[in-house]
Every structure is written in structure tokens, then in C-alpha cells.
Design an enzyme around this catalytic site. Structure first.
Site, PDB file in Angstrom:
ATOM      1  N   GLY A 116     -25.414   2.401   4.207  1.00  0.00           N
ATOM      2  CA  GLY A 116     -24.186   3.109   3.238  1.00  0.00           C
ATOM      3  C   GLY A 116     -24.770   2.724   1.939  1.00  0.00           C
ATOM      4  N   GLY A 156     -23.744   3.845  -1.062  1.00  0.00           N
ATOM      5  CA  GLY A 156     -22.758   4.513  -2.107  1.00  0.00           C
ATOM      6  C   GLY A 156     -22.510   3.618  -3.169  1.00  0.00           C
ATOM      7  CE  LYS A 157     -16.843   4.682  -5.361  1.00  0.00           C
ATOM      8  NZ  LYS A 157     -16.893   5.690  -4.150  1.00  0.00           N
ATOM      9  CB  VAL A 158     -20.215  -1.101  -2.342  1.00  0.00           C
ATOM     10  CG1 VAL A 158     -20.347  -2.657  -1.933  1.00  0.00           C
ATOM     11  CG2 VAL A 158     -18.644  -0.654  -2.774  1.00  0.00           C
ATOM     12  N   GLY A 159     -22.848  -0.205  -1.961  1.00  0.00           N
ATOM     13  CA  GLY A 159     -24.192  -0.436  -1.197  1.00  0.00           C
ATOM     14  C   GLY A 159     -25.491  -0.352  -2.507  1.00  0.00           C
ATOM     15  CE  LYS A 161      -4.582   0.910   0.792  1.00  0.00           C
ATOM     16  NZ  LYS A 161      -5.603   0.394   0.492  1.00  0.00           N
TER      17      LYS A 161
HETATM   18  N1  LIG Z   1     -15.512   0.920  -3.827  1.00  0.00           N
HETATM   19  C1  LIG Z   1     -15.091  -0.315  -3.749  1.00  0.00           C
HETATM   20  O1  LIG Z   1     -14.741  -1.227  -4.557  1.00  0.00           O
HETATM   21  C2  LIG Z   1     -14.739  -1.009  -2.274  1.00  0.00           C
HETATM   22  C3  LIG Z   1     -13.808  -2.006  -2.205  1.00  0.00           C
HETATM   23  C4  LIG Z   1     -13.523  -2.509  -0.828  1.00  0.00           C
HETATM   24  C5  LIG Z   1     -13.969  -1.889   0.296  1.00  0.00           C
HETATM   25  N2  LIG Z   1     -14.716  -0.819  -0.022  1.00  0.00           N
HETATM   26  C6  LIG Z   1     -15.272  -0.164   1.464  1.00  0.00           C
HETATM   27  O2  LIG Z   1     -16.675  -0.003   1.371  1.00  0.00           O
HETATM   28  C7  LIG Z   1     -17.210   0.924   1.808  1.00  0.00           C
HETATM   29  C8  LIG Z   1     -18.124   1.639   0.978  1.00  0.00           C
HETATM   30  O3  LIG Z   1     -17.402   1.824  -0.161  1.00  0.00           O
HETATM   31  P1  LIG Z   1     -17.893   2.951  -1.375  1.00  0.00           P
HETATM   32  O4  LIG Z   1     -17.127   2.705  -2.460  1.00  0.00           O
HETATM   33  O5  LIG Z   1     -19.574   2.373  -1.845  1.00  0.00           O
HETATM   34  O6  LIG Z   1     -18.022   4.304  -0.677  1.00  0.00           O
HETATM   35  P2  LIG Z   1     -19.049   5.748  -0.944  1.00  0.00           P
HETATM   36  O7  LIG Z   1     -18.186   6.674  -0.395  1.00  0.00           O
HETATM   37  O8  LIG Z   1     -19.573   5.664  -2.287  1.00  0.00           O
HETATM   38  O9  LIG Z   1     -20.398   5.302  -0.120  1.00  0.00           O
HETATM   39  C9  LIG Z   1     -20.447   5.412   1.354  1.00  0.00           C
HETATM   40  C10 LIG Z   1     -21.972   5.793   1.268  1.00  0.00           C
HETATM   41  O10 LIG Z   1     -21.911   5.841   3.053  1.00  0.00           O
HETATM   42  C11 LIG Z   1     -22.525   6.915   3.499  1.00  0.00           C
HETATM   43  N3  LIG Z   1     -22.637   7.085   4.812  1.00  0.00           N
HETATM   44  C12 LIG Z   1     -21.236   7.606   5.556  1.00  0.00           C
HETATM   45  N4  LIG Z   1     -21.407   7.536   6.749  1.00  0.00           N
HETATM   46  C13 LIG Z   1     -22.817   7.057   7.124  1.00  0.00           C
HETATM   47  C14 LIG Z   1     -23.423   6.763   8.199  1.00  0.00           C
HETATM   48  N5  LIG Z   1     -22.782   7.080   9.488  1.00  0.00           N
HETATM   49  N6  LIG Z   1     -24.608   6.107   8.239  1.00  0.00           N
HETATM   50  C15 LIG Z   1     -25.307   5.922   6.854  1.00  0.00           C
HETATM   51  N7  LIG Z   1     -24.338   6.131   5.683  1.00  0.00           N
HETATM   52  C16 LIG Z   1     -23.421   6.581   6.035  1.00  0.00           C
HETATM   53  C17 LIG Z   1     -22.213   8.104   2.491  1.00  0.00           C
HETATM   54  O11 LIG Z   1     -23.362   9.011   2.554  1.00  0.00           O
HETATM   55  C18 LIG Z   1     -21.931   7.307   1.091  1.00  0.00           C
HETATM   56  O12 LIG Z   1     -23.331   7.149   0.503  1.00  0.00           O
HETATM   57  C19 LIG Z   1     -16.255   1.908   2.286  1.00  0.00           C
HETATM   58  O13 LIG Z   1     -15.907   1.468   3.472  1.00  0.00           O
HETATM   59  C20 LIG Z   1     -14.869   1.294   1.405  1.00  0.00           C
HETATM   60  O14 LIG Z   1     -13.443   1.450   1.989  1.00  0.00           O
HETATM   61  C21 LIG Z   1     -15.050  -0.216  -1.058  1.00  0.00           C
END
Ligand SMILES: NC(=O)c1ccc[n+]([C@@H]2O[C@H](COP(=O)([O-])OP(=O)(O)OC[C@H]3O[C@@H](n4cnc5c(N)ncnc54)[C@H](O)[C@@H]3O)[C@@H](O)[C@H]2O)c1
Length: 360
Positions: free
Chosen positions: A183, A185-188, A83
Site C-alpha cells: 500500500g 497511499g498517503k501513509v505508505g 467515533k
Molecule cells: N492516513 C492516516 O492518517 C491513517 C491513520 C491511521 C491509520 N491509517 C490506516 O492506514 C491505511 C492506509 O491509509 P492511507 O491514508 O495511506 O490510505 P490511502 O487510501 O491513501 O492508501 C491506501 C493504498 O493502498 C492501496 N491498496 C488497496 N488495496 C490494496 C491491495 N490489496 N494491495 C496493495 N495495495 C492496495 C491503494 O491503492 C492505496 O494506494 C488504512 O488502513 C488506514 O485506515 C491511516
């Protein structure tokens, strides 16, 4: 170009190599941590963050690079763990020259370390870094990259959740279960789609009104609750933390009503004692770094020349890996997080040892 040095005592943390990089003109200060190359070149993203101090940046890169070695090992990749961190405010200092200076430092490692996106770095940044080094993944589709890694991250989380459901309820499906997603976001968002397709009832929350709007428009059957605390206390079978780290802590675990926790967020356990607290409450926790490996599987595939179907097949195997970890945890009488670590260490040792067989 400025300083290029390796710490003389990486052994104290178990790391193979820690490299400090500096380019005064652009303001670049980066640290690349290589925990292990036992399975292959170290792969892990570059975090661009305004750390309070160099010590804080170093502590983060040591921690994150170790985590990547375990994640990559369990993802079945022929890649070690590394990393990098760039210390500074990306809003203030990120630019072409800084990113390219960083790319040149990555190149000097001769392929021992492959970089990718992380907090504060994006696909477009990887395209710039790639002008100076071959050892970069997470590039844009137009440059042969895998694009948005959250697609397979969500798919992998869903596979891990299926394995956890099978372990607890005897069948690898979420059909008829209530799943709470914190959450969107992108993954959710992708995860909600997989859950609904599988026949689950979804309860969800997000801080961002736009994310809530998206769900209302695309999946009106999803029940929305006010915040993560309400979700934790809700009558759900599965809790899926998909926002920030530390979702499982001394406040949330005692309040949690779910039998299973499987989510995308990194570092869900607020501290090491939490896995025992979960186990004592009879809550099955599928370790975050096992089930969220779909993203790294997706970007790692670029090294071979990106093929989505092949990467998806690999991410689907997160189901088998999670199953094996849960079985091992039962057999050894340890929490799944401990079983996962043991399995990763075993693969690093067994496959890493093969390099001692001389080829010529
Ligand atoms: N994107 C990937 O490929 C990937 C890979 C491995 C791990 N992750 C992990 O998965 C998680 C989500 O990633 P993502 O890419 O979807 O991120 P993102 O920033 O697109 O989405 C995160 C979402 O969580 C919401 N959020 C933040 N705090 C909150 C709270 N207290 N209560 C409710 N909602 C809340 C935000 O508004 C946002 O919509 C992160 O922890 C990230 O490190 C992501």
C-alpha cells in the site's frame, strides 16, 4: 431537527453513551458512540458510509469508538474514545446542510465528543462542521488545522518499527533489513521515505498504477512486486501492511516470511485467533492501533492550537510505547496485542480514577 436519543442499555457493550441523531430534511442519520471519557473528551472521526442497515452502522460505531479509547490511551493523550458514523452514501447526500446539521448534534454533546475525518469525510467537511461546533479537529491548515494526518501516522509507524527491530535484532534501526510495504497511499509513501533514509531495502506493491509510478519516479531503488501475496511470500524481514484491514489472516500468516509485522493499516488481524498464530510462528506483531496513532496525535494537537513540532515529539514516543508493550508481552507471556490492551486499560483505570479526588 429530529430525534435525539440515547440508548438505554449502553452498559451491555461497556459504552458510556450512544446518541442517535436524525434530521429528515437533509437525510442525516448519524450515531455517535462514546466508549469512555475516563481520560478526557472522547475523540474519534466520523465515518460516512452506506451501511446495509442501522444495525450494521451501530455495530461499526460501537467497535470503532472502543478502539479509539484504547488508541488514545496508549498515545498518551488526555482524550477518551469515541467515533461517529453517518449512515448513507456520501456521493448522494453529503452537502453543507447535512454536515452542519451533524455539527449541531456534535455541539449538543457540550465537548464530551470531538470529531475528525475518517472514511468518507475530509478536511473540507470538518471546516463545514466547524461552522456549527467547536468540537472538531482535522481541519484545514487555513483554519488552524493540522492538515494531512498521514505525515505523522507514517512517522509513528516508523518509530514502532524501530522498536520492533530493536526487540528482535537488538538495534533500533531498519538499516540493512528488507521491508515489504503493501500500500503506497498517503501513509505508505511517507513510510518508504523514512525507511530509505534509515538504510533499509524496500520491496513494495500497490493496486494503483499511479502509486507505482510515484515510487518509480521518487525512489527508483524500491523493488516492486505484483501484489500483496507476492510480498507476503517474498524474502523480507519486516512486513508493513499499509492498505486495508484484514492483511493478517489464515492465508497470509502461514505464508509470511518476515520476522516482524508493523504497518499503518487499521484492523490488520482478520480475527482474534490470528495473534496466536503469529506468535506460534515466531512473528513479532506490533499492534496496529499502537503504531498508527501518529494521525490521531496530529489532529488531537489542534485542540491546544496546532504545533507540528510538539505533535511530532509525541508521535516519536510511539517508539517508547511499542518497546514497553513488547517487553510487557514477554514478561507476561502474552501476544503484544494482549499486552497493549492491558496497558491501555491500566492507564484508563489509573488516570481515570484521579477524577474521584474532589477539587473543591
Ligand atoms: N492516513 C492516516 O492518517 C491513517 C491513520 C491511521 C491509520 N491509517 C490506516 O492506514 C491505511 C492506509 O491509509 P492511507 O491514508 O495511506 O490510505 P490511502 O487510501 O491513501 O492508501 C491506501 C493504498 O493502498 C492501496 N491498496 C488497496 N488495496 C490494496 C491491495 N490489496 N494491495 C496493495 N495495495 C492496495 C491503494 O491503492 C492505496 O494506494 C488504512 O488502513 C488506514 O485506515 C491511516
Amino acid at each position: 431537527m429530529g430525534v435525539f436519543a440515547s440508548t438505554d442499555d449502553p452498559g451491555s457493550t461497556g459504552h458510556e453513551q450512544v446518541v442517535f441523531c436524525q434530521d429528515k430534511q437533509t437525510g442525516l442519520r448519524a450515531i455517535i458512540g462514546i466508549y469512555s471519557t475516563a481520560l478526557g473528551p472522547a475523540l474519534g472521526g466520523t465515518r460516512f458510509y452506506p451501511y446495509a442497515s442501522e444495525e450494521a452502522a451501530l455495530a461499526d460505531v460501537l467497535d470503532l469508538s472502543r478502539g479509539m479509547a484504547y488508541k488514545n490511551a496508549l498515545a498518551g493523550l488526555d482524550l477518551g474514545g469515541g467515533k461517529a458514523v453517518i449512515w448513507g452514501d456520501p456521493e448522494q447526500i453529503k452537502g453543507e446542510a447535512l454536515l452542519r446539521a451533524y455539527g449541531r448534534f456534535v455541539e449538543t454533546l457540550g465537548g464530551r465528543y470531538y470529531t475528525a475525518c475518517d472514511v468518507g469525510t475530509y478536511v473540507t467537511d470538518m471546516d463545514v462542521i466547524a461552522r456549527e461546533t467547536r468540537y472538531v479537529t482535522g481541519r484545514s491548515v487555513e483554519h488552524g488545522g493540522a492538515g494531512d494526518s498521514s505525515v505523522l501516522t507514517a512517522w509513528g509507524v516508523f518509530q514502532g518499527m524501530r522498536a520492533a527491530a530493536e526487540h528482535v535484532w537488538g538495534s533500533p534501526t531498519l538499516s540493512g533489513r528488507r521491508v515489504g510495504v503493501a500500500g503506497l497511499g498517503k501513509v505508505g509513501k511517507y513510510l518508504v521515505g523514512h525507511l530509505i533514509a534509515d538504510g533499509a531495502e524496500v520491496v513494495a506493491t500497490d493496486l494503483n498504477p499511479k502509486a507505482l509510478e510515484w515510487v518509480r519516479a521518487n525512489h527508483p531503488q524500491v523493488e516492486l512486486v505484483e501484489d500483496a501475496s507476492a510480498l507476503v511470500a517474498a524474502d523480507i524481514d519486516v512486513y508493513a501492511p499499509c492498505a486495508l484491514g484484514g492483511a493478517l489472516n489464515d492465508d497470509t500468516v502461514p505464508a509470511l516470511r518476515a520476522r516482524v509485522v508493523t504497518g499503518a493499516a487499521n484492523n490488520q488481524l482478520a480475527h482474534p485467533g490470528i495473534e496466536k498464530l503469529l506468535a506460534d510462528r515466531g512473528i513479532l506483531y506490533a499492534p496496529d492501533y499502537v503504531v498508527n496513532a501518529g494521525g490521531v496525535i496530529q489532529v488531537a494537537d489542534e485542540i491546544e492550537g496546532f504545533n507540528f513540532d510538539r505533535a511530532k515529539l509525541r508521535a516519536t514516543r510511539i517508539y517508547d510505547t511499542t518497546r514497553e508493550i513488547l517487553r510487557l508481552a514477554d514478561d507476561d507471556g502474552v501476544p503484544p496485542a494482549v499486552a497493549a490492551d492491558r496497558l491501555a486499560e491500566r492507564r484508563m483505570a489509573e488516570i481515570g480514577r484521579l477524577r474521584s479526588i474532589r477539587l473543591r
